[in-house]
Scaffold this motif. Structure first.
Motif, PDB file in Angstrom:
ATOM      1  N   GLU A   3      38.075  64.304  19.646  1.00  0.00           N
ATOM      2  CA  GLU A   3      38.072  65.393  19.297  1.00  0.00           C
ATOM      3  C   GLU A   3      38.197  66.277  20.810  1.00  0.00           C
ATOM      4  N   LEU A   4      37.998  67.614  20.639  1.00  0.00           N
ATOM      5  CA  LEU A   4      38.470  68.472  21.945  1.00  0.00           C
ATOM      6  C   LEU A   4      37.402  68.068  23.084  1.00  0.00           C
ATOM      7  N   GLU A   8      39.674  66.650  26.261  1.00  0.00           N
ATOM      8  CA  GLU A   8      39.174  67.186  27.399  1.00  0.00           C
ATOM      9  C   GLU A   8      38.987  66.294  28.656  1.00  0.00           C
ATOM     10  N   ARG A  56      45.176  70.988  27.697  1.00  0.00           N
ATOM     11  CA  ARG A  56      44.932  70.582  26.600  1.00  0.00           C
ATOM     12  C   ARG A  56      45.071  71.876  25.542  1.00  0.00           C
ATOM     13  N   ARG A  57      45.755  71.549  24.422  1.00  0.00           N
ATOM     14  CA  ARG A  57      45.514  72.550  23.275  1.00  0.00           C
ATOM     15  C   ARG A  57      45.210  71.945  21.878  1.00  0.00           C
ATOM     16  N   GLY A  58      44.055  72.430  21.254  1.00  0.00           N
ATOM     17  CA  GLY A  58      43.405  71.695  20.242  1.00  0.00           C
ATOM     18  C   GLY A  58      42.971  70.393  20.777  1.00  0.00           C
ATOM     19  N   LYS A  59      43.725  69.275  19.894  1.00  0.00           N
ATOM     20  CA  LYS A  59      43.438  67.801  20.086  1.00  0.00           C
ATOM     21  C   LYS A  59      44.852  67.457  20.967  1.00  0.00           C
ATOM     22  N   ASP A 134      42.505  77.820  19.798  1.00  0.00           N
ATOM     23  CA  ASP A 134      41.464  76.807  20.459  1.00  0.00           C
ATOM     24  C   ASP A 134      40.201  77.153  20.186  1.00  0.00           C
ATOM     25  N   LEU A 136      37.745  76.277  21.871  1.00  0.00           N
ATOM     26  CA  LEU A 136      37.052  76.522  23.017  1.00  0.00           C
ATOM     27  C   LEU A 136      37.193  77.936  23.667  1.00  0.00           C
ATOM     28  N   GLN A 160      43.461  72.209  11.671  1.00  0.00           N
ATOM     29  CA  GLN A 160      43.828  72.441  12.783  1.00  0.00           C
ATOM     30  C   GLN A 160      44.785  73.855  13.019  1.00  0.00           C
ATOM     31  N   GLY A 165      41.030  71.950  17.343  1.00  0.00           N
ATOM     32  CA  GLY A 165      40.072  71.160  18.504  1.00  0.00           C
ATOM     33  C   GLY A 165      38.931  70.387  17.748  1.00  0.00           C
ATOM     34  N   LEU A 205      30.147  72.865  22.161  1.00  0.00           N
ATOM     35  CA  LEU A 205      31.322  72.294  22.914  1.00  0.00           C
ATOM     36  C   LEU A 205      30.925  72.344  24.476  1.00  0.00           C
TER      37      LEU A 205
END
Ligand SMILES: [Zn+2]
Length: 262
Positions: A3-4, A8, A56-59, A134, A136, A160, A165, A205
Motif C-alpha cells: 500500500e502507500l 514509499e 510515487r503516485r498512489g500505489k 493521492d 498522502l 484508486q 494509495g 499514514l
C-alpha cells in the motif's frame, strides 16, 4: 499487500541506490510482468540511461530515465529490492536492473501487475489518468468531496480512482481509529465523523511511512486482526470479521457500531 507506505519504502530504495546511477544491463527473467513492452525493447531503451528521482503516485512508482519513464506497480506481493549483486537471484526476481554499484530487483510472486514503459511524461500521465488524488497529500475539502459518495465508505477509500494509495489494511485501520463502521454510507457520515476519518488517515499514514509498511503494533488494529481470538486494542471487545468492498474486513463492534443495527 503493498500500500502507500510500502511503495514509499520502495521509492526510498530506488532514490537511495538508483538515482544518478547508470543502467549497465537489464535482466528479464520473466517477461510475464512486462506490460505493453517486450524484453528486447525494455533492455534496449534502458541500457546506458541513468535513473532519475523516483516519484510515487498512489500505489505506483514512476522512475524517469531522461526521456522515457518506468512505471512499476507491485500488485499484491511485489517489492523493490536492492542487492550488491553478490546474492544469487531470488526465484521471484522477475526483472533486474543492473547498475554500476549493484542491482535493483523487481520481485513479485503473483505477478498481478508489473512494469510499463512510457515514452515520455505525457504518456505516463495518460497511463495514470484514472488515479484519484493521492491519500498522502489530499486536502480536507477534496477528501470531503470524495467521501460524500453514496456508497460504503470502505469501497470509496479502496477505490484508486477516488483516492489513490490506500489498501485493505490501511482502510480498516483508518475506519477503526475514526470509530466508523466500514460499511457506513459515505453520504450519511456527519461532518464530525468525516473530520475524524481524515485525521485518522493522516495519522496512520504519518506513522506507517517510516516503517515502509502498515505496522502490526499492539496499539493498532493491524497488530491484532490476524490473531486466533483477536480483541480490540482500545476496548477489549472481540473483533468482528466480514466482507466489505469485496475484501476481508475487521472491525470492533463496540467502537464501530453497525449501521444496520441502529
Ligand atoms: Zn473497540
Amino acid at each position: 499487500m503493498p500500500e502507500l507506505p510500502d511503495v514509499e519504502g520502495f521509492r526510498g530504495v530506488v532514490a537511495e541506490y538508483g538515482t544518478g546511477r547508470r543502467i549497465t544491463a537489464v535482466r528479464v527473467a520473466d517477461p510475464g510482468v512486462l506490460r505493453g513492452v517486450g524484453a528486447g525493447e525494455l533492455t534496449e531503451t534502458l541500457t546506458g540511461r541513468s535513473f532519475g528521482e523516483p516519484e510515487r503516485r498512489g500505489k505506483w512508482l514512476l522512475v524517469p530515465l531522461s526521456g522515457p519513464l518506468l512505471l512499476l506497480h507491485f500488485g499484491m506481493t511485489g517489492s523493490m529490492v536492492w542487492d550488491t549483486g553478490e546474492t544469487p537471484p531470488h526465484r521471484h526476481d522477475r526483472v533486474t536492473f543492473v547498475l554500476t554499484n549493484g542491482e535493483l530487483r523487481y520481485r513479485d510472486m503473483r505477478k498481478l501487475r508489473g512494469i510499463w514503459l512510457a515514452a515520455d511524461q505525457d504518456a505516463a500521465d495518460r497511463l495514470l489518468a484514472d488515479l484519484g488524488p493521492d491519500a498522502l497529500t489530499v486536502g480536507r475539502r477534496e477528501f470531503d468531496g470524495v467521501t460524500r459518495a453514496r456508497r460504503q465508505i470502505k469501497a470509496t477509500l479502496m477505490d484508486q480512482s477516488a483516492l489513490a494509495g490506500l489498501g485493505n489494511l490501511l482502510v480498516d485501520e483508518i475506519c477503526w481509529r475514526a470509530r466508523i463502521h466500514p460499511r457506513r454510507q459515505g453520504d450519511r457520515l456527519t461532518e464530525a465523523e468525516r473530520g475524524e476519518l481524515y485525521r485518522a488517515m493522516r495519522r496512520v499514514l504519518r506513522d506507517a511511512i517510516p516503517t515502509g509498511r502498515v505496522p502490526g503494533r499492539r496499539s493498532w488494529l493491524t497488530g491484532h486482526r490476524d490473531g486466533p481470538h483477536p480483541t480490540c486494542p482500545r476496548c477489549g471487545t472481540a473483533l468482528a470479521h466480514g466482507r466489505a468492498a469485496g475484501r476481508t474486513t475487521v472491525w470492533c463492534p463496540r467502537c464501530q457500531p453497525d449501521p444496520d443495527s441502529g
